[in-house]
Design an enzyme around this catalytic site. Structure first.
Site, PDB file in Angstrom:
ATOM      1  N   GLU A 117      -1.952  -8.647   3.768  1.00 50.47           N
ATOM      2  CA  GLU A 117      -1.814  -9.096   5.165  1.00 50.47           C
ATOM      3  C   GLU A 117      -3.176  -9.298   5.832  1.00 50.47           C
ATOM      4  O   GLU A 117      -3.257  -9.934   6.874  1.00 50.47           O
ATOM      5  CB  GLU A 117      -0.920  -8.119   5.954  1.00 50.47           C
ATOM      6  CG  GLU A 117      -1.570  -6.838   6.432  1.00 50.47           C
ATOM      7  CD  GLU A 117      -1.741  -5.783   5.352  1.00 50.47           C
ATOM      8  OE1 GLU A 117      -1.467  -6.068   4.173  1.00 50.47           O
ATOM      9  OE2 GLU A 117      -2.178  -4.653   5.682  1.00 50.47           O
ATOM     10  N   HIS A 177      -3.921  -4.825   0.390  1.00 54.33           N
ATOM     11  CA  HIS A 177      -3.426  -5.257   1.709  1.00 54.33           C
ATOM     12  C   HIS A 177      -3.501  -6.780   1.854  1.00 54.33           C
ATOM     13  O   HIS A 177      -4.440  -7.297   2.468  1.00 54.33           O
ATOM     14  CB  HIS A 177      -4.249  -4.595   2.827  1.00 54.33           C
ATOM     15  CG  HIS A 177      -3.875  -3.171   3.066  1.00 54.33           C
ATOM     16  ND1 HIS A 177      -2.840  -2.791   3.890  1.00 54.33           N
ATOM     17  CD2 HIS A 177      -4.382  -2.030   2.562  1.00 54.33           C
ATOM     18  CE1 HIS A 177      -2.737  -1.474   3.899  1.00 54.33           C
ATOM     19  NE2 HIS A 177      -3.653  -0.979   3.103  1.00 54.33           N
ATOM     20  N   CYS A 211       0.825  -1.211   0.000  1.00 53.48           N
ATOM     21  CA  CYS A 211       0.000   0.000   0.000  1.00 53.48           C
ATOM     22  C   CYS A 211       0.864   1.268   0.000  1.00 53.48           C
ATOM     23  O   CYS A 211       1.481   1.568  -1.004  1.00 53.48           O
ATOM     24  CB  CYS A 211      -1.007  -0.026   1.152  1.00 53.48           C
ATOM     25  SG  CYS A 211      -2.339   1.153   0.880  1.00 53.48           S
TER      26      CYS A 211
END
Ligand code: MN
Length: 236
Positions: A215, A213, A111
């Site tokens: 994660e 994202h 990001c």
């Protein structure tokens, strides 16, 4: 083999008592752990020499998401929606990115991280996509776990090899994006509206950047592969 130390860049924020903290969301720490690495947080307040010494002990660096990069680093267009600019963090991350490129140290940029990657190498950013990209999708969503748009990955890319797939379904929590891409970078993924979502650094052992994202999406095996491949590259 011992697990590699993976540095994660942090933000300067405040706790509930109003005191300054060096922090990062747990999902980054968990994703590095799931990938097989040992996460080490990198404070964005270190003197240059100490930052360099910490960096030298890391096997890889994860550039995490966060606020906007100061427009002074890329002669960007000012915009009232620019938020959370932090000069200490900018300097810390631009330094670490350039150093990781120079040294061939594996890095994964997420990001804000992919924006740092582009700016550090001479590229520029859209400072507010809704006002600067015609026909843009809604990239600035509120939910990390909601799938916002597909990303098409170039089938000849390193990233296609890592993911094992060329059509991804990702979240989207960014109001800025890559505009002029640094000449050393290769764009390997787009959203349907043309917004750049993935870049890589050809010739580097592992220099990967994504605008979404992953994660928050490690329940998707394809996203977990990204963290595993990053940690594996950091072992070498
Ligand atoms: Mn997006």
């Amino acid at each position: 083999m011992t697990k590699p130390l993976i540095g994660i860049t942090t933000f300067n924020g405040k706790n509930d008592y109003g005191r300054m903290v060096s922090a990062v969301q747990h999902t980054y720490v968990q994703a590095v752990t799931l990938g097989g690495g040992i996460p080490i947080l990198i404070p964005a307040i270190l003197p240059a020499d100490d930052l360099n010494e910490l960096y030298s002990q890391l096997a890889g660096v994860l550039f995490s998401g966060g606020g906007d990069i100061s427009i002074k680093y890329f002669q960007g267009e000012d915009h009232p929606k620019i938020a959370d600019v932090d000069d200490f963090r900018d300097v810390t991350e631009l330094t670490l990115l350039k150093q990781s490129v120079e040294d061939g140290k594996p890095f994964l940029a997420i990001c804000r991280g992919v924006q740092v990657m582009n700016v550090a190498l001479g590229g520029t950013l859209y400072t507010h996509i809704p006002d600067q990209v015609n026909g843009a999708l809604h990239h600035d969503q509120d939910e990390f776990t909601t799938i916002a748009h597909p990303v098409n990955i170039d089938e000849t890319s390193r990233m296609a090899e890592i993911f094992g797939e060329t059509l991804l379904h990702v979240n989207s929590l960014h109001h800025q994006g890559l505009k002029d891409v640094a000449s050393d970078l290769k764009v390997v993924g787009h959203a349907p509206d043309g917004v750049i979502e993935a870049v890589e650094l050809p010739g580097h052992p592992y220099g990967i950047g994504v605008q979404w994202h992953p994660e928050w999406l490690t329940n998707q095996p394809v996203m977990l592969r990204l963290f595993k491949s990053f940690v594996d590259a950091s072992k070498k």
